[in-house]
Design a protein around this motif. Structure first.
Motif: not given
Length: 850
Positions: A37-39, A115-116, A184-189, A684-686
């Motif tokens: 999303p932040s390409f 999310s999007i 685990k993979s994307f540090n989603n809190v 997703v953004q991070q």
């Protein structure tokens, strides 16, 4: 001088990958980043430098403009081997991820849908099954076609496609596994559910019919738990610090580097942070700003109005530069709770995690960060709460002051002014500031045993309701660090009311009609930035009533500063109401300026005093409101915390838009739905699709719109540009990218943009207007015409300008690098009035002190 045949290389803008060939970079973007999303990618071909926010656009650009690029640089086996080793080391996979039983790219795909695209959890499972079936069906067709060629045996074909036989979403076939993979993979809190209290409510029992055919019924007490949701601050901070662009600013931040210039541009230039003992001892410590506000996700004018109202809490890291921390992705969620539950149960539980986190950061917490070389490292992170933001009710709630200032004997959180003084005296008369020790004593008095009527009396007299929970945060002062929000004070308070009075005055004096004004608003030539929030047409009924003015905060600001260009020529120059309105324009521009000096603060104080004094003479029947008093605190607030633009709620309120971009169907746990939606979007953004942290998250890279390469060797400024780039004029390429748009440090520059080149306070400012934008050796240059400042028109509050021409009829051309050659880098407002060009200064120091 470098060898011209040396390969320039093609770095990825979103991760440490570095390609030897342009085609390899395109392939890398396909595999890892095309759906980010932040390409963003910057073309690194010599003489180009265009930026792209869409993968397809970059691929098309590479094939059309640079098809022969890889042929110009033959393969170097040694370099290729070296780059492969570096790239294999640059992939930031955790040890745990190498043992995953699922594909991170498939998990990222599901996270984006959630999310999007706002797909429900049941919808995700349906998409998984349908996608797996579709892929299997297509794979069977491919295998059959290969088999029909009679070149491979069935066993060879099965062995060839055995890796593709596994389901794409293996290990992700339940919501539980999906959420685990995201964490685990994307540090989603994920937000944490917290029980606030047990609530008793009444509901109807099932009705029964009596023998007389009449319905009977009764009520039953139903006990329910009310809940809120908080995001663990240390976990969200860790996810934030893992982003390379954030770590870069955090590790290089030092409060001692601020406060050295005459003008203030950031919060750390203010006296409060410069004199803070904790920051002097720990100059690299993190500083947080806490923000709170109420909003609704349901239709605010329907019958559900206020039923599902939510109170949100966010934090922002002030160590991030101002032009980056105003981005919505920089604003981190702290907690989400229903507003009715806040009023019933208070803030102690919902802010408990935030307060404990601030206490831990006071002594330091080891967290993972990125070193300048890109390696992961452990760093001792210290931090403190800098200040609190919000509208008047939210700020007073967080500070323990009376939310309804109309019922308080002392309505201001900063000083001891009383309602009688507010009503009878000038609002600019200085009152004694609230003393922090005395405030704590008052809080202790209210906590002692006394009757409710006595407590209500002293609460009203003090303007205090309780001891604030934030006072448990080390070094936080409720009377100093809870700031007045200039957006709510001016753009949603003073400015709309005075604009209404001005319009009534103009219509009654027949300067113009509301219909004529609306016609001007419709047909006015707005700039690019103004079109996004242009003023809406005005209703005469709305102007005459006491209802809220039908403008957003930003459109209200645009209407304020554009009215001189719209109707200034229709109003007499000696009209006192208009003269005072121009003072309000100057107050607003100075208040929201990105740069302020001590001289500018003196001018702001004088303007506020003059405006309020004239207002009382022009409208003696109008009562003084608390917001008119609050504006008198803004100069001191700027002195302590830097330009008020940096502690305004303008961008923070825009964060609510991310909460409302999803259509909610179930409101039973609306706080949970909204908080989870925000956290999924942040993850997703991070992150990148492979689980590594995105280098484009809060990136400060310039965005350069695609243009065309041109030879500048025959231009008169070519030798000058060579000298600046290389220190000599005998090297370098004559190719440069000519582009129509550049976005740098949050500023958008296009052809026709007017800038302040230099300004000595005793003279008129010197303006330049961009005629061409060139990117040469990865540096941006503005080719500008110099403008002649004819004079200042106080009636329009703008400078009259014209293109400067020498005696031979030639224009004065300037070649400028925005980072070093401009005193102010902010684009200025330019509009025509009576066939003359006028510039209204904004984001500069005081322009009216003369």
């Amino acid at each position: 001088m470098e060898n011209e045949n040396t390969h320039p290389g093609h770095p990825c803008s979103m991760c440490p990958f570095f390609a030897d060939k342009l085609v390899d970079l395109v392939s890398h973007l396909v595999k890892l980043h095309r759906n980010s999303p932040s390409f963003i990618v910057h073309c690194s071909v010599v003489g180009c430098g265009a930026s792209f926010k869409n993968y397809v656009s970059f691929k098309s650009h590479a094939s059309r403009k640079h098809a022969d690029e890889d042929e110009a640089y033959p393969d170097n086996p040694d370099t290729d081997t070296e780059m492969e080793e570096e790239n294999s080391q640059g992939e930031n996979f955790d040890e745990d991820q190498s043992e995953m039983d699922y594909d991170p790219s498939a998990s990222y795909y599901m996270l984006k849908l959630k999310s999007i695209s706002n797909v429900s959890e049941s919808g995700l499972m349906e998409i998984q099954m349908s996608t797996d079936y579709l892929i299997k069906q297509k794979l069977d067709i491919v295998k059959a076609n290969v088999c029909n060629t009679n070149k491979f045996t069935k066993e060879e074909i099965d062995d060839l496609f055995k890796d593709m036989e596994q389901p794409v979403f293996q290990g992700l076939n339940s919501n539980y596994r999906l959420k685990n993979s995201w964490a685990k993979s994307f540090n989603n809190v994920e937000p944490v559910k917290i029980k606030l209290n047990l609530v008793s409510s009444f509901r109807n029992k099932p009705q029964k019919r009596s023998s007389s055919n009449q319905t009977t019924g009764s009520y039953a007490v139903q006990k329910q738990n009310s809940h809120g949701y908080y995001v663990p601050v240390l976990k969200s901070l860790q996810a934030l610090l893992c982003c390379p662009s954030v770590s870069k600013h955090i590790l290089t931040h030092n409060v001692a580097d601020f406060g050295k210039e005459e003008c203030m541009t950031d919060v750390f230039d203010g006296e409060y942070f410069q004199s803070d003992p904790y920051l002097r001892k720990n100059p690299g410590a993190l500083v947080f700003a806490l923000y709170s506000d109420d909003f609704e996700v349901a239709n605010p004018i329907g019958h559900h109005r206020k039923t599902h109202k939510l109170t949100s809490f966010y934090y922002v890291l002030l160590n991030i530069p101002p032009y980056l921390r105003t981005k919505l992705e920089a604003i981190q969620l702290v907690a989400m709770v229903k507003t009715t539950d806040v009023k019933k149960h208070g803030l102690s539980k919902i802010l408990k995690n935030f307060i404990k986190s601030m206490q831990k950061l006071q002594n330091g917490v080891y967290m993972a960060t990125h070193s300048p070389t890109g390696a992961s490292q452990k760093t001792l992170i210290r931090g403190k709460l800098g200040f609190v933001l919000g509208d008047v009710p939210a700020a007073h709630l967080l500070g323990g002051f009376k939310e309804s200032v109309g019922h308080a004997h002392k309505p201001c959180q900063s000083c001891e002014i009383t309602k009688e003084e507010l009503r009878n005296n000038s609002v600019t008369v200085p009152s004694a500031p609230r003393d922090e020790d005395e405030h704590l004593e008052r809080c202790d008095v209210l906590n002692t045993e006394m009757s409710q009527s006595t407590r209500d009396y002293w609460s009203k007299m003090y303007g205090v309701t309780r001891r604030s929970e934030l006072l448990d945060v080390p070094h936080f002062m409720a009377t100093k660090c809870i700031l007045h929000d200039p957006m709510h004070i001016l753009l949603e308070g003073i400015v709309p009311q005075e604009t209404k009075r001005l319009l009534v005055h103009c219509v009654e004096n027949r300067y113009f009609t509301i219909e004529k004004l609306n016609s001007i608003i419709r047909n006015f030539e707005y700039t690019y930035d103004e079109r996004k929030d242009k003023p809406v047409e005005v209703s005469w009924q709305n102007v005459q009533s006491n209802t809220k003015f039908n403008q957003t905060a930003q459109s209200m600001k645009n209407l304020l500063v554009l009215l001189p260009f719209m109707v200034g020529d229709l109003i007499p120059e000696d009209d006192e109401v208009w003269i005072n309105y121009v003072r309000l324009i100057q107050i607003t521009l100075l208040t929201f300026s990105s740069v302020v000096s001590h001289q500018g603060l003196t001018s702001l104080k004088v303007l506020i005093a003059s405006h309020h004094a004239a207002l009382r003479q022009l409208y003696p029947e109008v009562s003084i409101t608390p917001k008119m008093h609050y504006i008198s605190h803004i100069p001191k607030q700027i002195l302590d915390f830097g330009p008020a633009r940096n502690h305004s709620c303008m961008r923070l309120e825009a964060k609510h838009g991310e909460c409302k971009d999803k259509k909610y169907k179930n409101f039973k746990a609306i706080a949970r739905s909204v908080s989870f939606h925000l956290q999924y979007k942040m993850a997703v953004q991070q992150a990148n699709a492979d689980g590594s942290k995105s280098c484009s998250y809060l990136s400060d890279d310039d965005f350069i719109k695609a243009g065309h390469s041109c030879d500048i060797s025959k231009r008169i400024f070519y030798q000058y540009m060579l000298q600046r780039e290389y220190g000599e004029t005998s090297c370098g390429t004559p190719l440069a990218l000519q582009t129509a748009e550049v976005i740098s440090c949050g500023h958008r520059y296009v052809k026709g943009t007017v800038l302040v080149k230099v300004w000595h306070q005793l003279e008129y400012p010197k303006f330049v207007q961009i005629t061409e934008i060139l990117v040469f050796n990865k540096s941006t240059y503005f080719i500008c015409d110099e403008l002649d400042t004819v004079g200042f028109d106080p009636h329009l509050n703008a400078f009259s300008v014209d293109v400067r021409i020498d005696t031979d009829g030639n224009k004065y051309v300037n070649v400028l690098k925005p980072a070093s050659d401009l005193e102010y880098t902010w684009p200025q407002k330019v509009h025509m009035c009576n066939k003359a060009k006028f510039v209204m200064l904004e984001n500069v120091d005081d322009a009216w002190q003369s």
